[in-house]
Design a protein around this motif. Structure first.
Motif, PDB file in Angstrom:
ATOM      1  N   PHE A  69       0.831  -1.207   0.000  1.00 13.56           N
ATOM      2  CA  PHE A  69       0.000   0.000   0.000  1.00 13.56           C
ATOM      3  C   PHE A  69       0.865   1.257   0.000  1.00 13.56           C
ATOM      4  O   PHE A  69       0.622   2.192  -0.781  1.00 13.56           O
ATOM      5  CB  PHE A  69      -0.925   0.018   1.214  1.00 13.56           C
ATOM      6  N   LEU A 173      -5.125   0.561   8.188  1.00 13.09           N
ATOM      7  CA  LEU A 173      -5.219  -0.294   7.012  1.00 13.09           C
ATOM      8  C   LEU A 173      -5.643  -1.684   7.485  1.00 13.09           C
ATOM      9  O   LEU A 173      -4.968  -2.300   8.313  1.00 13.09           O
ATOM     10  CB  LEU A 173      -3.866  -0.359   6.296  1.00 13.09           C
ATOM     11  N   ASN A 199      -7.925  -2.941   2.612  1.00  6.39           N
ATOM     12  CA  ASN A 199      -7.066  -3.286   1.478  1.00  6.39           C
ATOM     13  C   ASN A 199      -7.491  -4.627   0.861  1.00  6.39           C
ATOM     14  O   ASN A 199      -8.338  -5.334   1.407  1.00  6.39           O
ATOM     15  CB  ASN A 199      -5.612  -3.342   1.964  1.00  6.39           C
ATOM     16  N   ALA A 241      -4.227  -1.995  -3.161  1.00  9.26           N
ATOM     17  CA  ALA A 241      -2.851  -1.563  -3.431  1.00  9.26           C
ATOM     18  C   ALA A 241      -2.293  -2.311  -4.631  1.00  9.26           C
ATOM     19  O   ALA A 241      -1.531  -1.759  -5.425  1.00  9.26           O
ATOM     20  CB  ALA A 241      -1.983  -1.802  -2.198  1.00  9.26           C
TER      21      ALA A 241
END
Length: 328
Positions: A69, A173, A199, A241
């Motif tokens: 990320f 995250l 994510n 990502a």
């Protein structure tokens, strides 16, 4: 290191000299007394310049894809012409060797980007020391003209609290998860978050990621409204990502929140509170260091500590006796 004086380093840092910045961070990481004096002088010189970056704290559990990320997010920001620094807080490194940013090859593209600067955290240091060094490294990166400073934390609890005291925005995250995993997220960390980014919202995991975003959004709505937040914050968003999806949206939300806080006075107020917090922390650390250097005080501390450990004295009574002796 001692050959490079603060007077030499300061103008080079202000001119965005990367080598000077790296030397300066090494200086603030040093435990030697003469280096500490030089670091203090350098930081004081640069403080008057008043340069600011957007400081973003980023936390997440291992395996959530932080490195992927950060690289994708950093590359997106540098493509916009922004200068990005990535720092780390890793209090676990002394025990485990620490994988967090331990290998810049995990962010190979970003480490080669001329508008990016990646600095792993110092190993073999206690949490307070790492926090001080990271905070001072942030100041150096700001003086060097970076627009965004990303501070990555390993995600072990106390490090998040310390990072929250040195950033403008705090981002969590998370990975796609079910209800049980959501229950396991500490309420304190949720309350610190300005944005939760889920994510791996790609491929087979995308439906689970979207459900997780919805779950977090519902949980955030139950938290008490914070005065420093506009309507709708904190919020949860999906990102990938790997496919580099959702990164622009996440950045737009971050900048919108930062601008709202600036316009409403919360941004500068928070910076002032953080500066006071770290001033007081430095005074406490300095006082404790002086006490530890006094042989009589060390001996008395050992004596009272032994009494508490053996059950002869209550901790509160022993502490009161120690403080009374210091006051006398």
């Amino acid at each position: 290191m001692t050959k490079q004086s603060p007077a030499d380093l300061a103008p080079r840092i202000l001119a965005s000299d990367r080598r000077a910045l790296a030397r300066a961070i090494t200086l603030v990481e040093s435990g030697r007394a003469e280096h500490r004096a030089q670091a203090v002088e350098l930081l004081d010189t640069l403080a008057g310049e008043g340069r600011q970056a957007l400081r973003i704290g980023l936390s997440g559990t291992p395996g959530v894809g932080k490195s992927t990320f950060i690289e994708a997010f950093g590359m997106m920001l540098t493509a916009k012409g922004l200068k990005v620094a990535v720092l780390a807080v890793d209090p676990s490194s002394a025990r485990s060797g620490g994988s967090i940013l331990g290998d810049k090859t995990r962010m190979e593209r970003l480490s080669r980007d001329p508008n990016a600067f990646i600095r792993p955290s110092p190993s073999q240091a206690h949490l307070g020391g790492v926090a001080r060094r990271t905070r001072e490294a942030v100041s150096l990166c700001e003086a060097a003209g970076f627009d965004v400073v990303l501070i990555e934390t390993v995600g072990v609890g106390q490090s998040e609290t310390l990072v929250a005291e040195m950033v403008d925005l705090f981002v969590l995250l998370m990975a796609p998860a079910g209800g049980d995993e959501l229950q396991g997220v500490k309420r304190g960390i949720m309350e610190m978050a300005d944005l939760i980014l889920v994510n791996k919202a790609d491929g087979d995991l995308k439906p689970a990621a979207m459900r997780t975003v919805s779950d977090y959004a519902g949980a955030l709505r139950l938290l008490r409204k914070r005065p420093q937040d506009p309507e709708g914050f904190p919020k949860a968003l999906p990102v990938s990502a790997m496919e580099e999806n959702g990164l622009e949206k996440a950045w737009d939300e971050m900048t919108a929140l930062a601008e709202w806080r600036r316009a409403n006075g919360h941004f500068d107020q928070r910076r002032a509170e953080q500066a006071r917090h770290w001033f007081e922390a430095e005074v406490r650390e300095g006082l404790l260091a002086r006490l530890r250097q006094d042989p009589e005080i060390r001996a008395k501390m050992r004596e009272l500590g032994d009494a508490v450990a053996s059950g002869e004295s209550a901790a509160s009574a022993a502490a009161a006796e120690m403080l009374e002796q210091l006051g006398g």
